[in-house]
Design an enzyme around this catalytic site. Structure first.
Site, PDB file in Angstrom:
ATOM      1  N   CYS A   2     -12.784  43.105  -9.803  1.00  0.00           N
ATOM      2  CA  CYS A   2     -13.324  41.883 -10.671  1.00  0.00           C
ATOM      3  C   CYS A   2     -13.503  41.060 -10.006  1.00  0.00           C
ATOM      4  O   CYS A   2     -13.138  40.078  -9.113  1.00  0.00           O
ATOM      5  CB  CYS A   2     -12.226  42.149 -11.839  1.00  0.00           C
ATOM      6  SG  CYS A   2     -11.625  43.165 -12.946  1.00  0.00           S
ATOM      7  N   ARG A  27     -18.413  43.269  -5.478  1.00  0.00           N
ATOM      8  CA  ARG A  27     -17.189  43.498  -5.022  1.00  0.00           C
ATOM      9  C   ARG A  27     -16.901  45.046  -6.195  1.00  0.00           C
ATOM     10  O   ARG A  27     -15.997  45.522  -6.351  1.00  0.00           O
ATOM     11  CB  ARG A  27     -16.689  42.705  -6.192  1.00  0.00           C
ATOM     12  CG  ARG A  27     -16.347  41.206  -5.359  1.00  0.00           C
ATOM     13  CD  ARG A  27     -15.471  40.091  -5.684  1.00  0.00           C
ATOM     14  NE  ARG A  27     -14.113  40.744  -5.919  1.00  0.00           N
ATOM     15  CZ  ARG A  27     -13.560  40.119  -5.090  1.00  0.00           C
ATOM     16  NH1 ARG A  27     -13.888  39.086  -4.205  1.00  0.00           N
ATOM     17  NH2 ARG A  27     -12.678  40.471  -5.484  1.00  0.00           N
ATOM     18  N   TRP A  75     -14.029  45.919 -13.358  1.00  0.00           N
ATOM     19  CA  TRP A  75     -13.932  47.298 -12.916  1.00  0.00           C
ATOM     20  C   TRP A  75     -12.808  47.817 -13.562  1.00  0.00           C
ATOM     21  O   TRP A  75     -12.030  46.851 -13.912  1.00  0.00           O
ATOM     22  CB  TRP A  75     -13.409  47.334 -11.291  1.00  0.00           C
ATOM     23  CG  TRP A  75     -13.421  48.749 -10.934  1.00  0.00           C
ATOM     24  CD1 TRP A  75     -14.668  48.557 -10.211  1.00  0.00           C
ATOM     25  CD2 TRP A  75     -12.617  48.905 -10.331  1.00  0.00           C
ATOM     26  NE1 TRP A  75     -14.880  50.412 -10.340  1.00  0.00           N
ATOM     27  CE2 TRP A  75     -13.423  50.228  -9.881  1.00  0.00           C
ATOM     28  CE3 TRP A  75     -11.527  49.080 -10.285  1.00  0.00           C
ATOM     29  CZ2 TRP A  75     -12.990  51.462  -9.138  1.00  0.00           C
ATOM     30  CZ3 TRP A  75     -10.559  49.893  -9.476  1.00  0.00           C
ATOM     31  CH2 TRP A  75     -11.081  51.855  -9.504  1.00  0.00           C
ATOM     32  N   ASN A  99      -8.518  38.776 -13.691  1.00  0.00           N
ATOM     33  CA  ASN A  99      -8.683  39.739 -12.481  1.00  0.00           C
ATOM     34  C   ASN A  99      -7.381  40.741 -12.349  1.00  0.00           C
ATOM     35  O   ASN A  99      -5.864  40.009 -12.581  1.00  0.00           O
ATOM     36  CB  ASN A  99      -8.621  39.992 -11.281  1.00  0.00           C
ATOM     37  CG  ASN A  99     -10.878  39.123 -11.177  1.00  0.00           C
ATOM     38  OD1 ASN A  99     -11.256  39.259 -12.014  1.00  0.00           O
ATOM     39  ND2 ASN A  99     -10.706  37.476 -10.462  1.00  0.00           N
ATOM     40  N   GLY A 100      -6.453  41.495 -12.439  1.00  0.00           N
ATOM     41  CA  GLY A 100      -5.462  42.116 -12.140  1.00  0.00           C
ATOM     42  C   GLY A 100      -5.316  43.109 -13.043  1.00  0.00           C
ATOM     43  O   GLY A 100      -5.755  43.649 -13.946  1.00  0.00           O
ATOM     44  N   GLU A 481     -14.332  57.576  11.027  1.00  0.00           N
ATOM     45  CA  GLU A 481     -14.779  56.323  10.362  1.00  0.00           C
ATOM     46  C   GLU A 481     -16.225  56.721  10.164  1.00  0.00           C
ATOM     47  O   GLU A 481     -16.480  56.320   9.331  1.00  0.00           O
ATOM     48  CB  GLU A 481     -15.007  54.893  11.605  1.00  0.00           C
ATOM     49  CG  GLU A 481     -16.249  53.559  11.187  1.00  0.00           C
ATOM     50  CD  GLU A 481     -15.202  52.924  10.101  1.00  0.00           C
ATOM     51  OE1 GLU A 481     -15.590  52.467   9.334  1.00  0.00           O
ATOM     52  OE2 GLU A 481     -14.309  53.481   9.206  1.00  0.00           O
ATOM     53  N   LYS A 485     -18.085  56.798   6.455  1.00  0.00           N
ATOM     54  CA  LYS A 485     -19.476  55.947   6.040  1.00  0.00           C
ATOM     55  C   LYS A 485     -19.882  57.191   5.971  1.00  0.00           C
ATOM     56  O   LYS A 485     -21.143  56.502   4.667  1.00  0.00           O
ATOM     57  CB  LYS A 485     -19.843  55.198   7.420  1.00  0.00           C
ATOM     58  CG  LYS A 485     -19.103  53.949   8.115  1.00  0.00           C
ATOM     59  CD  LYS A 485     -19.817  52.864   7.455  1.00  0.00           C
ATOM     60  CE  LYS A 485     -18.504  52.303   7.165  1.00  0.00           C
ATOM     61  NZ  LYS A 485     -17.139  52.345   6.569  1.00  0.00           N
ATOM     62  N   HIS A 504      -7.448  75.231  15.195  1.00  0.00           N
ATOM     63  CA  HIS A 504      -6.663  75.644  14.269  1.00  0.00           C
ATOM     64  C   HIS A 504      -7.114  75.575  12.796  1.00  0.00           C
ATOM     65  O   HIS A 504      -5.874  74.800  11.620  1.00  0.00           O
ATOM     66  CB  HIS A 504      -5.513  74.406  14.713  1.00  0.00           C
ATOM     67  CG  HIS A 504      -4.781  74.197  16.051  1.00  0.00           C
ATOM     68  ND1 HIS A 504      -4.044  75.155  15.887  1.00  0.00           N
ATOM     69  CD2 HIS A 504      -4.983  73.658  16.965  1.00  0.00           C
ATOM     70  CE1 HIS A 504      -3.438  75.319  17.675  1.00  0.00           C
ATOM     71  NE2 HIS A 504      -4.036  73.908  17.923  1.00  0.00           N
TER      72      HIS A 504
END
Length: 608
Positions: A2, A27, A75, A99-100, A481, A485, A504
């Site tokens: 948020c 964000r 969000w 927020n939170g 990584e 992506k 395996h």
């Protein structure tokens, strides 16, 4: 996740609020809203589901103007995306953004309903609005009501409040979620991220954990959690000079990929001597205590976790220090055994990653020798709360898929490894690493010139739904990584394996429709990797090799190889990250996805 923006000024602040929300779009969010106070009209609120552009259209249809206001991008955590759940929330002449998460919202909601308050949303935030209204009815004083509300709520929050009785005043507080106060000329601003306010100021006060404040046009009063007056210095935001515009690039992600040579140079500036590293950059206490470190724990999330995994190989080989790497969301919920003289390293691009920050706070009572934050934001919570800090200088990273933040983290971790080796007299590594780090920006430039070949390669993924990535040693986390992506921005299911693990289980997935991407530098594990790749070829897999150009090609037309220049083994994980970034970017273009804002993801994960 948020985002919060607020302002008190002598001019109409609606354009400031809107521009702030636009700058916070990276964000991640699902709805947006503003509440503006005009003394003649009271609080006017406009909310919309979807992008900030939808809110802008709503404001064109129903304009609101005023000199005091708050705005928010949400969000969803409580209640699905819907206008009734969007912030700001209003109650009896006041408006709140948050927020939170308010953890005790359920009993508070029941208490307020018993008092006669009616709820119109499913959010935890509306509880704060009604609680404030309840306490204000008792005291007729906004500051007293705000203090009483803060005493009642538990959880992680950044709050901003306006009240009709004080038409030029913002109230705010933070606990576990970032909040800054921006300084203007006869104006003050609030934001959850300084980037939101760089169009109006580059001077900020960073609230500490538990701080709350009353902010007018001319004055900023701050109290700590014990209600003592607190002085928080004004700091100039060091990234303000960096452009937040895409410039000639189609997407922020591509721009940030090509900013990596400069970002690496900036991160190394002032840290390298002729044949040694300048450990004083860690601070005098850290410099004198490096030799005391007997163990290292690294805690991080996502891409930063992969950087930590690479560092484990470096630290154990070059400094002979046992190193353990943990996912922050797991570490904080188990009873970690902390050997004597253990350094805790936390890694985060934003310095506000909720799980990493919580892990740092948890670790404070676990008997660590010290805590070190590796971070891109100097004023972040992680940096301010750690004992030691090592700043990367990537500049603002807007694309959700991390690129330059990751490579600068790797550079910082290799620098730290060199510092640890230096204090232990392992000179065979120190001079080599210093030379390799100094040469790295130019080598990054050379690898980025391979973009045309990688653009062509991306076409092979046009109709693919799955991919495998392989690596060995420190390049196994680089394969991880690369897979992350690809899945983040192209939505192709991708998995990474240590190449020796193929037999395996993963070999069962390999056929002519499965691209298999390998990271194959010319290092001590090359021959082992070649054997693993032969297993893929034998089963008809589509091999795509990113390999050192000194390696002789296979001669098999089914194997496509992109050659990278030879580099020192210690820096090859940085170099081999770059083509995987470019591959994921160009595959996303082929797939037609939203590169900078992939679905369901956010740049800074500030809720658990």
């Amino acid at each position: 996740m948020c985002g919060i923006v607020g302002a008190t000024a002598q001019r109409d602040i609606t354009p400031i609020l809107l521009e702030g929300l636009r700058r916070l779009e990276y964000r991640g969010y699902d709805s947006a809203g503003v509440a503006v106070l005009n003394p003649g009209d009271g609080i006017q609120r406009v909310r919309a589901v979807g992008k900030v552009a939808e809110l802008e259209s709503a404001l064109q249809a129903t304009p609101v103007n005023g000199t005091l206001g708050i705005a928010h991008t949400r969000w969803a955590t409580h209640g699905k995306p819907a206008e009734r759940n969007a912030h700001p929330h209003i109650s009896n002449g006041l408006a709140v953004v948050h927020n939170g998460i308010i953890e005790n919202h359920a009993p508070l909601r029941k208490r307020l309903q018993d008092l006669g308050f009616e709820f119109t949303s499913e959010t935890d935030t509306e509880v704060v609005a009604h609680l404030l209204a309840h306490h204000y009815a008792d005291s007729a004083n906004v500051l007293d009501a705000f203090r009483a509300t803060l005493a009642d709520i538990h959880g992680a929050y950044a709050l901003a409040v306006i009240h009709e009785s004080e038409p030029h005043t913002l109230y705010c507080s933070r606990m576990g979620s970032p909040l800054v106060i921006g300084e203007g000329c006869g104006e003050h601003y609030l934001a959850s991220d300084p980037l939101a306010l760089l169009q109006v100021t580059d001077r900020f006060r960073y609230l500490e954990e538990g701080d709350y404040a009353r902010v007018t046009r001319e004055q900023c009063e701050i109290w700590d959690r014990q209600h003592n007056s607190a002085s928080r210095p004004v700091a100039r935001y060091e990234h303000a000079a960096h452009s937040l515009d895409k410039g000639e690039y189609r997407h922020f992600m591509l721009k940030e990929i090509f900013e990596q040579p400069q970002a690496i140079s900036d991160t190394l500036a002032g840290t390298l001597g002729d044949d040694h590293v300048l450990t004083a950059v860690l601070g005098p206490e850290a410099e004198t205590r490096l030799a005391d470190i007997a163990n290292i724990h690294i805690v991080a999330c996502g891409t930063s976790y992969h950087a930590g995994l690479v560092a484990r190989y470096w630290i154990e080989e070059q400094a002979s220090i046992p190193c353990q790497v943990e996912v922050a969301s797991e570490y904080r919920y188990r009873s970690a055994v902390v050997p004597a003289n253990t350094l805790l390293i936390t890694i985060s691009q934003s310095g506000e990653t909720a799980d990493t920050l919580a892990a740092l706070r948890y670790a404070k009572d676990q008997g660590y020798l010290a805590t070190l934050a590796i971070c891109n934001v100097a004023g972040s919570s992680l940096v301010r709360e750690a004992d030691w800090r090592l700043l990367t200088h990537a500049g603002p990273e807007i694309g959700v898929a991390s690129t330059k933040a990751f490579t600068t983290q790797l550079v910082a971790l290799l620098w730290l490894t060199t510092a640890l080796a230096q204090t232990r007299g392992r000179t065979e590594y120190v001079a080599r690493n210093v030379d390799a780090l100094r040469a790295l920006p130019a080598q990054v430039e050379a690898v980025l010139s391979l973009e045309p070949a990688i653009t062509e390669l991306a076409q092979r993924f046009a109709n693919k739904h799955h991919a495998l990535f392989l690596g060995r040693g420190p390049h196994y986390p680089i394969a991880m990584e690369g897979a992350l992506k690809l899945k983040e921005i192209s939505y192709i299911h991708a998995e990474a394996y240590a190449a020796g693990e193929l037999k395996h289980g993963p070999l069962a997935l390999v056929d002519e429709d499965m691209p298999v991407v390998s990271v194959a530098p010319s290092d001590s594990l090359l021959e082992k990797l070649r054997s693993n790749l032969e297993e893929v070829r034998a089963r008809g897999g589509q091999l795509i090799n990113f390999a050192c150009e000194t390696i002789e090609p296979s001669g098999d037309a089914s194997v496509q190889t992109v050659g990278l220049p030879w580099v020192e083994e210690c820096v090859s994980p940085v170099l081999y990250t770059l083509p995987l970034q470019l591959l994921s970017y160009h595959v996303a273009l082929v797939k037609g996805t939203d590169v900078d804002k992939p679905r369901n993801l956010a740049k800074s994960v500030t809720v658990e």
